[in-house]
Design a protein around this motif. Structure first.
Motif, PDB file in Angstrom:
ATOM      1  N   LEU B 295       0.820  -1.211   0.000  1.00  0.00           N
ATOM      2  CA  LEU B 295       0.000   0.000   0.000  1.00  0.00           C
ATOM      3  C   LEU B 295       0.855   1.263   0.000  1.00  0.00           C
ATOM      4  N   HIS B 296       0.340   2.295  -0.645  1.00  0.00           N
ATOM      5  CA  HIS B 296       1.026   3.595  -0.599  1.00  0.00           C
ATOM      6  C   HIS B 296       1.056   4.089   0.845  1.00  0.00           C
ATOM      7  N   ALA B 297      -0.101   4.026   1.498  1.00  0.00           N
ATOM      8  CA  ALA B 297      -0.193   4.340   2.921  1.00  0.00           C
ATOM      9  C   ALA B 297       0.393   5.708   3.280  1.00  0.00           C
ATOM     10  N   ILE B 299       0.383   9.414   4.834  1.00  0.00           N
ATOM     11  CA  ILE B 299      -0.139   9.788   6.149  1.00  0.00           C
ATOM     12  C   ILE B 299      -1.382  10.677   6.039  1.00  0.00           C
TER      13      ILE B 299
END
Lengths: 160, 704
Positions: B295-297, B299
């Motif tokens: 996942l890019h995830a 913030i």
């Protein structure tokens, strides 16, 4: 709705607000404090962190009633001479960011912890950061460089 | 460099790149700031050619109204393509101004000296600045009609400039989430909890009296809520969720650690190098490697703001490509291109094709329904479920060695879900809401191999870095890309390079070990590329590589090497780990060759970030699905690397005059490989399946 009052970045504020509203929503959407950032809204990533009576608090999970009568500080409104202003300054000197989104929260927590007496040791500070903050860009190396400088300053200040 | 860069040919007017008035020099690049520091690097490039102090340069807004169309900010091409175009445009601009200055000063343009943004004739004390000349120089000039300019900035390395965007970002109001348009409302969207579901029906009246709700928008499978405040929209969507009924649109295979379900969805491979007809005599070895969906995830939440005004749409987006996004928005909404404007706004860190484009369409649809500007943010769960993932991958490799261990035959097959499903690629819009509206989605598309003009070699994403950097006498190379996997996937930092380099470099170590040779010596014996040799030797030197160093006892060291895409930056590293129950990353000593370096601290920052992100993918991260749908719905399901896990990092930046290339993706593969090799060195057991977690280590040790 309930009347709440608090000091925000050095200014007294009094207003009617839903006491169960998150501090994050109040600060951003009612008071225009856009340096406080929405993140996961799950109390994990830490990008919404503010100082309440000098303690780092995740504002997405804190209700408005919890800041009634207290002092709230944010990075964007950091008062000159405060730890918040100093931590921000050193983070900039060390270029301790990539996208920067998480950094205001991390700066806030570091400032809150450094203001403690006794000054926390490095392990304690980093463990606290891991429990309350996430950075995805991998700017940690630079942040650690900044934190080490700041810890040194804080310990020297405490010794003096 | 003597030929006009492609991006300048595509955007040939100098006025597309520069806006100079009496008090400002503004650069207009089509490359967008994603957290990688490109605005600062571009300012340095322009300043070095204009001979201005970098602080005198302003950065223009990237939008579809003004900015040069440079496609996507992706592929580590911003410096290589965008920077080179800006450099030549800047040098031409300087020469145009020099001609005007020469007329005023009564001198020949080629004799003029330009310093601090001011021109003067040699031996004279009369100065004339860009601002003084701004009214008399017309930048509406076609670069193709100008002689190739003299480049003054080539060879200069900036070691002092700080990122220009950071002071604002360590303040308030710098990001897309901070945009506040007059009358703006807030929207949230409703998406299913499983990748194979689609909305069938919804009880819209459930939130009719919900505080602040302005409108519930349901169009086919797309549903969202617009409210006065963001938290009201969020609450309303969660309430609507309780009334939603979903329908299954496809069956999910069974997820597993080795990603072997990829084999069950097999497609005919693309032949990159023909399989060799006969096997050669020698010692044969084969292995399989895999990586799960990642996942890019980022913030910050994926976000967009859309505003309609008299049938014209304006969208603020943290997209990687304002022009490609505009094209697909216009297509899906049925508008002319000229009726849609996309304006780039800074977002949270971008590592590839994330949800930024998708949410732009979400916002456009909701704003269209209410007639006032709407901001849409995705929830954390939206991010971790419905944004495009990094592709799941699997590699099978087989090699034959002669008696000395030299590799005489190499056969490689990489299989993956899509790596390049950006808006407009292929025939589908590739915007999530478009699929929900009923546009044919990626599932039905069969992507043709892309002979991308941007790449010097054919590139399909999954095969990125599938070709070994080593000189091998016989090579077979196959690539199978599924048209669609169980989860949406597209480009994320490094694309196929993460697993391909992990697999190749792991296998090189295995072959070296089988031949009783040192991994460094074994690599050098198979390398003919002098820059690769230099970067590998530099990393080995910095990391104090010791041939024959004993592993085991829980401490290990490993090498990793690649040239990103085969044409980008070289990076090599020596990784040191300690392994007990988990892997502790001790140090990463690396060297990078990115050609002529524009901004040294920018290079270091990108390499450091690349190391940490790749280490996190390699050691901790996995997305997938289970009987309840998506297996990752919050941060607790998807741990990423934290402060207490950061290794000691040292990076040596090699200096040379080769063309500049980007470095954002260079470390991804080599670091993963270095970790894998160091863990194998520490344990004496090879782990070929990422992530290398505590559970996997136990399992491997139990299996012996």
């Amino acid at each position: 709705m309930k009347r709440v009052s608090f000091v925000l970045d050095g200014q007294f504020r009094e207003l009617e607000a839903d006491p169960e509203l998150s501090v994050l929503s109040l600060l951003r959407d009612d008071l225009g404090c856009l340096g406080v950032r929405p993140g996961c809204l799950m109390g994990r990533c830490g990008s919404c962190t503010v100082l309440v009576d000098n303690r780092p608090i995740q504002s997405c999970s804190a209700p408005v009633w919890s800041i009634d009568g207290r002092t709230v500080a944010t990075v964007a409104g950091a008062e000159p001479g405060s730890w918040l202003a100093r931590v921000r300054e050193v983070f900039l000197e060390e270029q301790a960011a990539q996208c920067g989104y998480c950094v205001n929260g991390i700066v806030t927590t570091v400032a809150g912890l450094l203001a403690n007496s006794p000054v926390p040791d490095r392990d304690h500070l980093l463990k606290h950061l891991d429990e309350h903050h996430l950075c995805r860009c991998g700017a940690h190396v630079r942040m650690l460089r900044a934190i080490d400088r700041l810890l040194d300053e804080a310990h020297r200040g405490a010794a003096a | 460099m003597k030929e006009l860069p492609a991006n300048l040919i595509a955007n040939p007017k100098l006025s597309q790149w520069f806006d100079i008035d009496r008090s400002h020099v503004t650069i207009c690049s089509g490359k967008v700031e994603l957290g990688q520091g490109i605005e600062t690097a571009m300012a340095i490039v322009a300043a070095s050619e204009l001979r201005l102090d970098v602080s005198q340069i302003s950065i223009g807004r990237v939008d579809t109204g003004h900015a040069p169309n440079e496609g996507y900010t992706a592929g580590s091409f911003s410096i290589e393509h965008g920077g080179s175009a800006l450099r030549v445009a800047a040098a031409m601009t300087r020469e145009l101004f020099a001609e005007a200055a020469a007329t005023r000063l009564g001198a020949r343009p080629e004799d003029l000296i330009v310093e601090d943004g001011r021109f003067r004739a040699p031996g004279r004390n009369e100065f004339i600045s860009y601002g003084d000349l701004a009214d008399s120089v017309d930048l509406d000039v076609d670069a193709r009609s100008r002689p190739f300019p003299r480049l003054l900035g080539i060879g200069e390395i900036d070691e002092k400039t700080h990122r220009r965007d950071l002071p604002g970002k360590l303040g308030g109001g710098a990001y897309i989430q901070d945009i506040r348009l007059p009358g703006m409302l807030f929207g949230r969207v409703l998406r299913p909890h499983s990748p194979n579901l689609r909305l069938r029906e919804l009880n819209e009246t459930a939130v009719a009296l919900h505080p602040g709700v302005i409108k519930v928008v349901v169009r086919n499978g797309f549903a969202g809520v617009v409210a006065k405040r963001d938290e009201q929209a969020l609450e309303a969507v969660e309430r609507l969720r309780q009334t939603a009924r979903w329908e299954k649109v496809f069956d999910l295979p069974e997820d597993n650690e080795e990603q072997s379900w990829i084999d069950s969805l097999a497609v005919k491979p693309t032949i990159i190098e023909e399989p060799q007809p006969a096997r050669l005599p020698g010692r044969r070895k084969k292995a399989s490697f895999s990586r799960p969906y990642l996942l890019h995830a980022s913030i910050g939440p994926t976000c967009a703001v859309a505003a309609w005004d008299e049938g014209k749409l304006t969208v603020y987006s943290h997209t990687q490509g304002v022009y490609p996004l505009r094209a697909q928005l216009a297509r899906v909404l049925g508008f002319d291109l000229s009726d849609v404007t996309v304006i780039h706004a800074h977002g949270s860190g971008c590592y590839g094709h994330n949800g930024a484009d998708d949410v732009a369409l979400d916002a456009a649809l909701l704003a269209q329904a209410v007639g006032v500007p709407v901001m849409v943010m995705w929830s954390r769960t939206d991010e971790l479920t419905w944004s495009p993932h990094a592709a799941a991958m699997r590699v099978q490799v087989e090699a034959t060695q002669d008696e000395q261990g030299a590799i005489i035959d190499w056969a490689y097959h990489v299989k993956s879900t899509p790596h390049l499903a950006r808006p407009g690629m292929g025939t589908a819009p590739n915007l999530l809401a478009a699929t929900e509206l009923g546009f044919r989605d990626e599932v039905q598309e069969t992507p043709a191999p892309r002979e991308k003009t941007n790449f010097k070699i054919a590139d399909r994403g999954g095969d990125r870095n599938a070709r070994p950097i080593y000189a091998l006498p016989r090579l077979s190379l196959l690539h199978s890309e599924l048209p669609q996997g169980p989860l949406r996937s597209s480009a994320m930092r490094g694309l196929g390079a993460h697993l391909n380099v992990f697999a190749i470099e792991s296998f090189m170590d295995e072959l070296a070990l089988d031949a009783g040779r040192d991994p460094l010596e074994f690599r050098l014996a198979h390398l003919q590329d002098e820059r690769a040799v230099a970067v590998l030797k530099a990393a080995a030197d910095l990391g104090n590589w010791q041939p024959g160093e004993a592993g085991g006892e829980g401490r290990g060291r490993g090498l990793g090497l690649a040239r990103y895409k085969g044409t980008g930056a070289y990076y090599a590293c020596v990784v040191t780990v300690e392994v007990d129950e988990t892997v502790r990353l001790v140090s990463v000593h690396g060297a990078v060759d990115a050609g002529h370096v524009v901004h040294k601290d920018g290079v270091l920052n990108q390499i450091e970030g690349g190391i940490i992100q790749s280490a996190s993918w390699t050691l901790k991260e996995r997305a997938g699905w289970n009987e309840d749908g998506f297996s990752v719905k919050g941060w607790d399901d998807y741990p990423i690397m934290g402060f207490t896990e950061i290794p000691h990092i040292e990076t040596r930046v090699l200096r040379n005059s080769e063309p500049s290339v980007g470095v954002g993706e260079a470390a991804a593969g080599p670091v993963a490989a270095g970790i894998g090799n160091a863990v194998a060195h520490a344990l004496g057991v090879r782990i070929r399946t990422m992530p290398i977690t505590r559970e996997r280590i136990f399992k491997m040790l139990m299996e012996g």
